[in-house]
Design a protein around this motif. Structure first.
Motif, PDB file in Angstrom:
ATOM      1  N   GLU A   9      15.397  33.218  -9.850  1.00 31.41           N
ATOM      2  CA  GLU A   9      14.843  32.965  -8.872  1.00 31.41           C
ATOM      3  C   GLU A   9      13.544  31.991  -9.862  1.00 31.41           C
ATOM      4  OE1 GLU A   9      15.357  37.243  -6.137  1.00 31.41           O
ATOM      5  OE2 GLU A   9      14.289  37.145  -8.138  1.00 31.41           O
ATOM      6  N   ILE A  10      13.339  32.527 -10.764  1.00 30.91           N
ATOM      7  CA  ILE A  10      12.315  32.007 -11.314  1.00 30.91           C
ATOM      8  C   ILE A  10      12.467  30.348 -12.093  1.00 30.91           C
ATOM      9  CG2 ILE A  10      12.523  32.639 -14.069  1.00 30.91           C
ATOM     10  CD1 ILE A  10       9.822  33.112 -13.943  1.00 30.91           C
ATOM     11  N   GLU A  11      14.174  30.373 -12.654  1.00 31.68           N
ATOM     12  CA  GLU A  11      14.451  28.992 -12.522  1.00 31.68           C
ATOM     13  C   GLU A  11      14.446  28.202 -10.814  1.00 31.68           C
ATOM     14  OE1 GLU A  11      18.932  27.159 -13.458  1.00 31.68           O
ATOM     15  OE2 GLU A  11      18.301  28.755 -15.059  1.00 31.68           O
ATOM     16  N   SER A  36       3.340  26.912 -14.939  1.00 33.96           N
ATOM     17  CA  SER A  36       2.444  28.215 -15.629  1.00 33.96           C
ATOM     18  C   SER A  36       4.026  29.006 -15.704  1.00 33.96           C
ATOM     19  CB  SER A  36       1.611  29.110 -14.493  1.00 33.96           C
ATOM     20  OG  SER A  36       2.728  28.400 -13.216  1.00 33.96           O
ATOM     21  N   LEU A  37       5.668  29.317 -14.355  1.00 39.76           N
ATOM     22  CA  LEU A  37       6.368  29.425 -14.602  1.00 39.76           C
ATOM     23  C   LEU A  37       7.048  29.461 -16.082  1.00 39.76           C
ATOM     24  CD1 LEU A  37       7.291  28.941 -10.341  1.00 39.76           C
ATOM     25  CD2 LEU A  37       6.541  31.109 -11.848  1.00 39.76           C
ATOM     26  N   ALA A  38       7.120  28.005 -16.256  1.00 37.27           N
ATOM     27  CA  ALA A  38       8.164  28.387 -17.696  1.00 37.27           C
ATOM     28  C   ALA A  38       8.047  29.302 -19.170  1.00 37.27           C
ATOM     29  CB  ALA A  38       7.347  26.800 -17.772  1.00 37.27           C
ATOM     30  N   THR A  39       6.351  29.903 -19.042  1.00 35.32           N
ATOM     31  CA  THR A  39       6.189  31.482 -20.267  1.00 35.32           C
ATOM     32  C   THR A  39       6.805  31.743 -20.097  1.00 35.32           C
ATOM     33  OG1 THR A  39       4.447  29.852 -20.524  1.00 35.32           O
ATOM     34  CG2 THR A  39       4.398  31.841 -21.497  1.00 35.32           C
ATOM     35  N   PRO A  40       6.686  31.918 -18.845  1.00 35.83           N
ATOM     36  CA  PRO A  40       7.686  34.031 -18.470  1.00 35.83           C
ATOM     37  C   PRO A  40       9.323  33.458 -18.377  1.00 35.83           C
ATOM     38  CG  PRO A  40       6.466  33.258 -16.643  1.00 35.83           C
ATOM     39  CD  PRO A  40       5.302  32.584 -17.521  1.00 35.83           C
ATOM     40  N   TYR A  41       9.530  32.412 -17.990  1.00 37.30           N
ATOM     41  CA  TYR A  41      10.776  32.040 -18.072  1.00 37.30           C
ATOM     42  C   TYR A  41      11.272  32.165 -19.281  1.00 37.30           C
ATOM     43  CZ  TYR A  41      15.013  29.167 -17.199  1.00 37.30           C
ATOM     44  OH  TYR A  41      16.390  28.599 -17.059  1.00 37.30           O
ATOM     45  N   SER A  55       3.987  41.475 -12.135  1.00 37.48           N
ATOM     46  CA  SER A  55       2.063  41.651 -12.045  1.00 37.48           C
ATOM     47  C   SER A  55       2.755  41.316 -13.650  1.00 37.48           C
ATOM     48  CB  SER A  55       1.930  43.417 -11.861  1.00 37.48           C
ATOM     49  OG  SER A  55       2.306  43.866 -12.805  1.00 37.48           O
ATOM     50  N   LEU A  56       3.165  41.487 -15.092  1.00 36.45           N
ATOM     51  CA  LEU A  56       2.918  40.721 -16.292  1.00 36.45           C
ATOM     52  C   LEU A  56       2.707  39.111 -15.940  1.00 36.45           C
ATOM     53  CD1 LEU A  56       5.792  43.326 -17.784  1.00 36.45           C
ATOM     54  CD2 LEU A  56       2.765  43.557 -17.738  1.00 36.45           C
ATOM     55  N   MET A  57       2.586  38.889 -15.052  1.00 36.95           N
ATOM     56  CA  MET A  57       2.662  36.969 -14.736  1.00 36.95           C
ATOM     57  C   MET A  57       1.109  37.002 -14.717  1.00 36.95           C
ATOM     58  SD  MET A  57       6.085  36.298 -13.086  1.00 36.95           S
ATOM     59  CE  MET A  57       6.219  34.543 -12.896  1.00 36.95           C
ATOM     60  N   SER A  58       0.558  35.851 -15.489  1.00 40.90           N
ATOM     61  CA  SER A  58      -0.397  35.415 -14.847  1.00 40.90           C
ATOM     62  C   SER A  58      -0.439  34.644 -13.806  1.00 40.90           C
ATOM     63  CB  SER A  58      -0.514  33.568 -15.523  1.00 40.90           C
ATOM     64  OG  SER A  58      -0.212  32.861 -14.932  1.00 40.90           O
ATOM     65  N   GLU A  59      -2.148  34.667 -13.226  1.00 42.88           N
ATOM     66  CA  GLU A  59      -2.297  34.907 -12.064  1.00 42.88           C
ATOM     67  C   GLU A  59      -2.000  33.927 -10.985  1.00 42.88           C
ATOM     68  OE1 GLU A  59      -6.426  34.574  -8.430  1.00 42.88           O
ATOM     69  OE2 GLU A  59      -6.501  35.392 -10.510  1.00 42.88           O
ATOM     70  N   LYS A  60      -1.756  32.364 -11.769  1.00 38.63           N
ATOM     71  CA  LYS A  60      -1.370  31.155 -11.837  1.00 38.63           C
ATOM     72  C   LYS A  60       0.523  30.988 -11.524  1.00 38.63           C
ATOM     73  CE  LYS A  60      -4.208  27.952 -13.259  1.00 38.63           C
ATOM     74  NZ  LYS A  60      -4.465  26.677 -14.415  1.00 38.63           N
ATOM     75  N   ALA A  61       1.151  31.937 -12.166  1.00 39.89           N
ATOM     76  CA  ALA A  61       2.865  32.085 -12.155  1.00 39.89           C
ATOM     77  C   ALA A  61       2.673  32.558 -10.730  1.00 39.89           C
ATOM     78  CB  ALA A  61       2.505  32.794 -13.330  1.00 39.89           C
TER      79      ALA A  61
END
Length: 77
Positions: A9-11, A36-41, A55-61
């Protein structure tokens, strides 16, 4: 909103943003949303996690993720 996101999903969300706002510059810099999504990915890959608590992701993500989900839901209608 779901409380977890999976690796596929994040991909998909990153690819959505890359298509919407292609990389720029000689360094092929990602747009803010994809970035912003690349870091958690990356962390999911490094830590070998199949899902991540949103909830562990940044607000932007989280905003980028919700925008992708909203767009995907609209396309399915």
């Amino acid at each position: 909103m779901q409380s977890f996101i999976t690796l596929p999903e994040i991909e998909s969300a990153i690819n959505f943003w890359r298509q919407r706002s292609p990389s720029v510059g000689e360094e092929l810099r990602l747009c803010q949303e994809a970035s912003s999504l690349a870091t958690p990915y990356a962390l999911m890959i490094i830590e070998r996690k199949s899902q991540l608590e949103i909830s562990l992701m940044s607000e932007k993500a989280q905003i980028a993720l919700q925008t992708w989900r909203d767009a995907a839901a609209t396309q399915q209608k």
